[in-house]
Design an enzyme around this catalytic site. Sequence first.
Site, PDB file in Angstrom:
ATOM      1  N   ALA A   1       1.286   4.152   9.746  1.00 52.25           N
ATOM      2  CA  ALA A   1       1.385   2.748   9.362  1.00 52.25           C
ATOM      3  C   ALA A   1       1.353   1.821  10.575  1.00 52.25           C
ATOM      4  O   ALA A   1       0.670   0.787  10.560  1.00 52.25           O
ATOM      5  CB  ALA A   1       2.665   2.537   8.571  1.00 52.25           C
TER       6      ALA A   1
ATOM      7  N   GLY B   1       0.783  -1.235   0.000  1.00 51.68           N
ATOM      8  CA  GLY B   1       0.000   0.000   0.000  1.00 51.68           C
ATOM      9  C   GLY B   1       0.811   1.279   0.000  1.00 51.68           C
ATOM     10  O   GLY B   1       1.959   1.325  -0.476  1.00 51.68           O
TER      11      GLY B   1
ATOM     12  N   ARG C   1      -4.804  13.858   4.380  1.00 50.97           N
ATOM     13  CA  ARG C   1      -5.237  12.708   3.592  1.00 50.97           C
ATOM     14  C   ARG C   1      -6.674  12.344   3.926  1.00 50.97           C
ATOM     15  O   ARG C   1      -7.069  12.333   5.090  1.00 50.97           O
ATOM     16  CB  ARG C   1      -4.294  11.516   3.823  1.00 50.97           C
TER      17      ARG C   1
ATOM     18  N   LYS D   1      11.435   8.222   3.533  1.00 54.48           N
ATOM     19  CA  LYS D   1      12.565   8.115   4.467  1.00 54.48           C
ATOM     20  C   LYS D   1      13.872   7.822   3.730  1.00 54.48           C
ATOM     21  O   LYS D   1      14.949   8.229   4.171  1.00 54.48           O
ATOM     22  CB  LYS D   1      12.293   7.048   5.524  1.00 54.48           C
TER      23      LYS D   1
ATOM     24  N   HIS E   1      26.322   5.871  28.027  1.00 52.89           N
ATOM     25  CA  HIS E   1      26.997   7.148  27.757  1.00 52.89           C
ATOM     26  C   HIS E   1      28.112   6.936  26.751  1.00 52.89           C
ATOM     27  O   HIS E   1      28.858   5.972  26.891  1.00 52.89           O
ATOM     28  CB  HIS E   1      27.585   7.693  29.061  1.00 52.89           C
TER      29      HIS E   1
END
Length: 458
Positions: free
Chosen positions: A310, A41, A263, A52, A435
Amino acid sequence: MAEHNFDVVILGGGSGGYAAALRSAQLGLSVALIERDKLGGTCLHRGCIPTKALLHSAEVADVTREAASVGVQATLLGVDMPAVNKYRDGIVDRLFKGLTGLVASKPITVVAGEGRMVGQKSISVNGDTYTGKNLVLATGSYSKTLPGLEIAGRVITSEQALQLDFVPNKVIILGGGVIGVEFASIWKSFGTDVTIIEGLPTLVPNEDASVSKAMERAYRKRGINFKTGVRFQGVQQSATGVIVSLENGEQFDAELLLVAVGRGANTAGFGYEENGITIDRGYVITNDRLQTSVPGVFAAGDIVPGLQLAHRGFQQGIFIAEEIAGLKPATIDELGIPKVTYSEPEIASVGLTEAKAAEIHGQDNISVYEYNLGGNGKSQILGTAGFVKLIRKNNGPIIGIHMIGSRVGEQIGEAQLIVNWEAFPEEVASLVHAHPTMNEALGEAHLALAGKPLHAHA
Ligand SMILES: Cc1cc2nc3c(=O)[nH]c(=O)nc-3n(C[C@H](O)[C@H](O)[C@H](O)COP(=O)(O)OP(=O)(O)OC[C@H]3O[C@@H](n4cnc5c(N)ncnc54)[C@H](O)[C@@H]3O)c2cc1C
């Protein structure tokens, strides 16, 4: 004109639909998954993944441009858009192959074609009828536009923006929400002159007010132009560009206008209302168990009012399969769904904003702490600015976490556990954060809110 019967018939093979199919198959239910285009989809083919990938190319361009600031000699020669698109398509293709193979390896009947509801439990595809003991509607969403604003030529949506094989010189983006700011980020990094027009008073208006403010600061610093609190009036197209007029009389010219105004639910023309499904403004109305107005018919993903993400679709698909199988799953808490905007800087949030928390609990009953990434070693190494903002109920758990800065999206996993498990700051403060990581900023913020700040003044 064949008749086929299944336990579950799913209309739409995007995030919501294919998750419902995979989980149903795992639970031993017979499944038909109807898809008119490609499994995966919007998210896989036109949404999450391709954008991305472009954002990663954009990050590489920025890093190259700024290499000298960390003592590395490099020159950005340019952005080869066909090559960027090839890299992006390679990722999409590999994931698509993987998904297709995964679905094929399960007892799931994939039906290619457009389906239409022809009875309360039946879908017709290419003349055949697929009847389920249960139906799942998961037909997704489409890019909306404004009344009278036609998508054509130089006026495009995210679908066409992803197809461009060149870097535009100048772009106007209508809408400063997630999709708008992500494309602004991509194009600016590629060298485009970008202006965002947002009708609401701030960019990313759904985020906590301090995040919106920080985002505006960051975009100003990046040279991304934006106009907020102004409404679009119209656009004129010529052979070479567009002229966008605002209601306040201002005009802007550019090569392209990207319309990113949200949308809409893709529900028209599929026989939903004719078969008793309640629709409101295009969305399928469900109860909190995702059942529509017709018993045994469920809905998942972007067609259900709420966050259009999503991972919400995946979770809803899984939920519906388990509900059908009688597992009585716990309902999905919409407030606990993590949100990430993958621009530079990134935004990540879960739970209540400060304004909403104050409205629900009263300002005097909450405490807020902002840990500035200026005190975080890894953030300094990466050269990013931003903060981690925590909201707690006094003498109670953390109810909201809001972060802004490069790569903060990767911190959302711990943040969502904290909010969804209703952790107290004191509990998180006792957990050791490695760290130097950016994740440490989350730990430091909790230390401070628990009254024992380490690398912070509060
Ligand atoms: C540019 C962009 C970037 C995004 N980035 C992110 C992100 O980073 N993270 C995130 O979480 N979300 C993101 N999203 C949102 C995400 O893509 C959607 O929330 C998600 O795809 C919704 O899944 P869905 O199953 O509801 O619908 P869709 O993924 O749209 O799937 C619906 C499917 O149904 C099919 N279909 C429709 N009607 C019929 C019919 N009648 N018969 C047969 N098949 C039919 C369609 O072909 C489609 O494949 C982004 C969206 C866009 C547009």
